[in-house]
Design an enzyme around this catalytic site. Sequence first.
Site, PDB file in Angstrom:
ATOM      1  N   SER A  75      39.896  39.833  36.384  1.00  0.00           N
ATOM      2  CA  SER A  75      41.081  40.560  36.863  1.00  0.00           C
ATOM      3  C   SER A  75      41.709  39.849  38.059  1.00  0.00           C
ATOM      4  O   SER A  75      42.932  39.730  38.147  1.00  0.00           O
ATOM      5  CB  SER A  75      40.707  41.996  37.262  1.00  0.00           C
ATOM      6  OG  SER A  75      40.172  42.688  36.162  1.00  0.00           O
ATOM      7  N   HIS A 205      30.895  37.551  33.003  1.00  0.00           N
ATOM      8  CA  HIS A 205      30.094  38.592  32.328  1.00  0.00           C
ATOM      9  C   HIS A 205      30.480  38.811  30.871  1.00  0.00           C
ATOM     10  O   HIS A 205      29.872  39.608  30.178  1.00  0.00           O
ATOM     11  CB  HIS A 205      30.115  39.912  33.125  1.00  0.00           C
ATOM     12  CG  HIS A 205      31.383  40.713  33.033  1.00  0.00           C
ATOM     13  ND1 HIS A 205      31.476  41.820  32.229  1.00  0.00           N
ATOM     14  CD2 HIS A 205      32.577  40.592  33.646  1.00  0.00           C
ATOM     15  CE1 HIS A 205      32.694  42.358  32.371  1.00  0.00           C
ATOM     16  NE2 HIS A 205      33.375  41.619  33.229  1.00  0.00           N
ATOM     17  N   CYS A 328      38.161  50.114  29.716  1.00  0.00           N
ATOM     18  CA  CYS A 328      39.075  50.578  30.758  1.00  0.00           C
ATOM     19  C   CYS A 328      39.819  51.841  30.354  1.00  0.00           C
ATOM     20  O   CYS A 328      40.175  52.652  31.194  1.00  0.00           O
ATOM     21  CB  CYS A 328      40.098  49.497  31.063  1.00  0.00           C
ATOM     22  SG  CYS A 328      39.435  47.858  30.923  1.00  0.00           S
TER      23      CYS A 328
HETATM   24  C1  LIG Z   1      37.124  41.918  30.602  1.00  0.00           C
HETATM   25  C2  LIG Z   1      38.498  41.379  30.582  1.00  0.00           C
HETATM   26  C3  LIG Z   1      39.219  41.181  31.758  1.00  0.00           C
HETATM   27  C4  LIG Z   1      38.702  41.589  33.111  1.00  0.00           C
HETATM   28  O1  LIG Z   1      37.642  40.795  33.537  1.00  0.00           O
HETATM   29  P1  LIG Z   1      36.757  41.350  34.767  1.00  0.00           P
HETATM   30  O2  LIG Z   1      35.871  40.213  35.133  1.00  0.00           O
HETATM   31  O3  LIG Z   1      36.002  42.519  34.231  1.00  0.00           O
HETATM   32  O4  LIG Z   1      37.707  41.713  35.839  1.00  0.00           O
HETATM   33  C5  LIG Z   1      40.482  40.627  31.672  1.00  0.00           C
HETATM   34  N1  LIG Z   1      41.006  40.282  30.491  1.00  0.00           N
HETATM   35  C6  LIG Z   1      40.352  40.457  29.331  1.00  0.00           C
HETATM   36  C7  LIG Z   1      40.973  40.021  28.066  1.00  0.00           C
HETATM   37  C8  LIG Z   1      39.074  41.013  29.337  1.00  0.00           C
HETATM   38  O5  LIG Z   1      38.434  41.188  28.187  1.00  0.00           O
END
Ligand SMILES: *Cc1c(COP(=O)(O)O)cnc(C)c1O
Length: 399
Positions: A75, A205, A328
């Site tokens: 993010s 992650h 989310c």
């Molecule tokens: C999980 C995800 C994010 C956010 O990543 P985080 O490390 O959890 O902030 C952004 N874009 C996509 C496509 C995701 O799958």
Amino acid sequence: MAQDKLVYADNAATTKMSKAAVEAMLPYLDGTYYNPSSLYSAGQRAKEALEGAREKIAKCLNADTKEIYFTSCGSESDNQAIRSAAYNGALKGKKHIISTAFEHHAVLHTLNRLKAEGYEITLLGVHENGIVTAEQVKEAIRPDTALVTIMYANNEIGTIQPIREIGEVCRKAGVVFHTDAVQAVGHIPVDVKADNVDMLSLSAHKFHGPKGVGVLYCRKGVPLKSFIEGGAQERGKRAGTENVASICAMAAALQESCANMQENAVKLSAMRDRLIQGLTKIEHSRLNGDRDRRLPGTVNMCFEGIEGESLLLLLDAKGICASSGSACTSGSLDPSHVLLSIGLPHEVAHGSLRLSLSEYNTEEDVDHILECVPPIVEYLRSISPVWEELVKGIKPHLI
Ligand SMILES: *Cc1c(COP(=O)(O)O)cnc(C)c1O
């Protein structure tokens, strides 16, 4: 029957850390915990580990080490890339941004904020198969376009976008191109040079690394603004003492994912296809997103006449961890913006199920899912007033 083992099928939300990632992390938690900016030799050992991780990650992406910026998550990378390109564009009088209707909220919400700041946002429509074309991007680019930001692979339906072609269109037009590649990196081949990408976001992650660490790739020559002010870390573009342990774990996880990518993709896509084959046998169901241009581990289905949330609760009782859309939006009653973007009616979008596998899943996991889902769908339909109306012909079937 009690399910003593969890079947984890929500790898698009997050993944288990690999052994290699855990092992790469430990020495920097209780041994070499020093600040990599410190001048004494112990600090320099932490610095070496940090730079070694940067090199590994750069190699996996075909990037230069100077193009890798460590951040705290996917993010954050999305926020920095988009705001940076937007503000740099504004300096040249360019305040138009192109994106798509089915981006992750880290992108969409940043764009909403920029809209309030006076930017004009064009959100491209997504084809029914969950794909945006380079032609659409080409038609939308204007002389005042500052940025195109389009995700590499969608996190809910798993469809893969023609990033290389979109990148080529942007490069020719001289427009900065950012891609949220959080679902792609470590799962399908990503090459920042061949893909004509200027900026790219990834998150550890999602490929068996730790949570709370990510990367922003920014191509040499593309100006990058800093939003977290403080020390001179990350060449002045992202202040804050580096999370050395997590960064080392991220590098180990990515290296392993890239080394085993082909093998994992073969195994995963076979399991994915078995899920698709089994679940599409349920009447009035549909697979969401292109049948072939999809991530090896992601399946997204809709079952008419039921609520995705109820399905998830009953699957949970059977030890199956799945999702109805993205983590989310789970818990909210609005249907997924991704499913609406590919043209599904609200009633249909409500009955969605996302199953996302990783190489840690087994054929037995797939068997268990295929045993559990059909009777649960049947049960939920038997108590659904919506289904009753469909069966009685009061309302027409939509799928
Ligand atoms: C999980 C995800 C994010 C956010 O990543 P985080 O490390 O959890 O902030 C952004 N874009 C996509 C496509 C995701 O799958």
